[in-house]
Write a protein that holds these residues in place. Structure first.
Motif, PDB file in Angstrom:
ATOM      1  N   SER A  18       8.462  22.495   5.432  1.00 47.39           N
ATOM      2  CA  SER A  18       8.399  21.514   4.608  1.00 47.39           C
ATOM      3  C   SER A  18       7.100  21.408   4.079  1.00 47.39           C
ATOM      4  O   SER A  18       6.706  20.561   2.614  1.00 47.39           O
ATOM      5  CB  SER A  18       9.304  20.784   5.146  1.00 47.39           C
ATOM      6  OG  SER A  18       9.878  20.318   3.811  1.00 47.39           O
ATOM      7  N   PHE A  19       6.214  20.309   4.372  1.00 46.03           N
ATOM      8  CA  PHE A  19       5.042  19.520   4.181  1.00 46.03           C
ATOM      9  C   PHE A  19       4.273  19.021   5.619  1.00 46.03           C
ATOM     10  O   PHE A  19       4.370  19.095   6.751  1.00 46.03           O
ATOM     11  CB  PHE A  19       6.028  18.127   3.747  1.00 46.03           C
ATOM     12  CG  PHE A  19       6.035  17.456   4.082  1.00 46.03           C
ATOM     13  CD1 PHE A  19       5.712  15.585   4.709  1.00 46.03           C
ATOM     14  CD2 PHE A  19       7.966  17.339   5.014  1.00 46.03           C
ATOM     15  CE1 PHE A  19       6.181  15.791   5.455  1.00 46.03           C
ATOM     16  CE2 PHE A  19       8.206  16.052   5.790  1.00 46.03           C
ATOM     17  CZ  PHE A  19       7.518  15.527   6.168  1.00 46.03           C
ATOM     18  N   TYR A  29       5.489  19.854   9.351  1.00 37.71           N
ATOM     19  CA  TYR A  29       6.759  19.369   9.275  1.00 37.71           C
ATOM     20  C   TYR A  29       7.729  20.240   8.511  1.00 37.71           C
ATOM     21  O   TYR A  29       7.513  20.582   7.518  1.00 37.71           O
ATOM     22  CB  TYR A  29       6.908  17.751   8.733  1.00 37.71           C
ATOM     23  CG  TYR A  29       5.920  16.418   9.281  1.00 37.71           C
ATOM     24  CD1 TYR A  29       6.268  15.844  10.890  1.00 37.71           C
ATOM     25  CD2 TYR A  29       4.250  16.417   8.952  1.00 37.71           C
ATOM     26  CE1 TYR A  29       5.369  15.328  11.366  1.00 37.71           C
ATOM     27  CE2 TYR A  29       3.697  16.089   9.612  1.00 37.71           C
ATOM     28  CZ  TYR A  29       3.877  14.964  10.962  1.00 37.71           C
ATOM     29  OH  TYR A  29       2.832  14.114  11.549  1.00 37.71           O
ATOM     30  N   GLY A  30       8.963  19.944   8.447  1.00 35.72           N
ATOM     31  CA  GLY A  30      10.062  20.203   8.308  1.00 35.72           C
ATOM     32  C   GLY A  30      11.378  19.906   8.542  1.00 35.72           C
ATOM     33  O   GLY A  30      11.796  19.196   9.886  1.00 35.72           O
ATOM     34  N   PRO A  31      12.628  19.748   7.590  1.00 41.96           N
ATOM     35  CA  PRO A  31      13.988  19.757   8.310  1.00 41.96           C
ATOM     36  C   PRO A  31      14.675  20.424   9.202  1.00 41.96           C
ATOM     37  O   PRO A  31      14.163  22.022   9.721  1.00 41.96           O
ATOM     38  CB  PRO A  31      14.662  19.755   7.503  1.00 41.96           C
ATOM     39  CG  PRO A  31      14.249  21.150   6.675  1.00 41.96           C
ATOM     40  CD  PRO A  31      12.909  20.393   7.160  1.00 41.96           C
ATOM     41  N   TYR A  32      14.943  19.999  10.222  1.00 43.81           N
ATOM     42  CA  TYR A  32      16.096  20.286  11.729  1.00 43.81           C
ATOM     43  C   TYR A  32      17.244  21.426  11.119  1.00 43.81           C
ATOM     44  O   TYR A  32      18.098  20.234  10.630  1.00 43.81           O
ATOM     45  CB  TYR A  32      16.222  19.531  12.534  1.00 43.81           C
ATOM     46  CG  TYR A  32      17.143  20.437  14.104  1.00 43.81           C
ATOM     47  CD1 TYR A  32      16.165  20.696  14.669  1.00 43.81           C
ATOM     48  CD2 TYR A  32      18.376  20.015  14.163  1.00 43.81           C
ATOM     49  CE1 TYR A  32      17.132  21.425  15.532  1.00 43.81           C
ATOM     50  CE2 TYR A  32      18.918  20.283  15.167  1.00 43.81           C
ATOM     51  CZ  TYR A  32      18.682  21.257  15.899  1.00 43.81           C
ATOM     52  OH  TYR A  32      18.657  21.733  17.125  1.00 43.81           O
ATOM     53  N   PHE A  33      17.547  22.641  11.563  1.00 45.34           N
ATOM     54  CA  PHE A  33      18.453  23.212  11.660  1.00 45.34           C
ATOM     55  C   PHE A  33      19.590  23.655  12.264  1.00 45.34           C
ATOM     56  O   PHE A  33      19.254  24.333  13.042  1.00 45.34           O
ATOM     57  CB  PHE A  33      18.371  24.684  10.795  1.00 45.34           C
ATOM     58  CG  PHE A  33      17.180  24.997   9.350  1.00 45.34           C
ATOM     59  CD1 PHE A  33      17.051  24.210   8.529  1.00 45.34           C
ATOM     60  CD2 PHE A  33      16.496  26.045   9.582  1.00 45.34           C
ATOM     61  CE1 PHE A  33      16.160  24.430   7.921  1.00 45.34           C
ATOM     62  CE2 PHE A  33      16.181  26.627   8.474  1.00 45.34           C
ATOM     63  CZ  PHE A  33      15.647  25.696   7.438  1.00 45.34           C
ATOM     64  N   GLY A  34      20.554  21.644  11.896  1.00 47.57           N
ATOM     65  CA  GLY A  34      21.490  22.520  13.540  1.00 47.57           C
ATOM     66  C   GLY A  34      22.397  22.707  13.058  1.00 47.57           C
ATOM     67  O   GLY A  34      22.261  23.525  11.949  1.00 47.57           O
TER      68      GLY A  34
END
Length: 47
Positions: A18-19, A29-34
């Protein structure tokens, strides 16, 4: 990806790139897919 199987080519995507910070060249960095993203995917899959 986690639990990636080289024989089948299957695994679970846990995030995406992501960034990054310009002063930290070694980390992405990136969002966690939960569970919330999994539910969203399942809903979209049935649409």
């Amino acid at each position: 990806m986690t639990s990636f199987d080289t024989a089948t080519g299957k695994g679970t995507i846990m995030s995406l790139s992501s960034f990054k910070y310009s002063d930290d060249r070694r980390t992405m960095y990136g969002p966690y897919f939960g569970d919330t993203i999994k539910a969203l995917f399942r809903t979209a899959e049935r649409a």
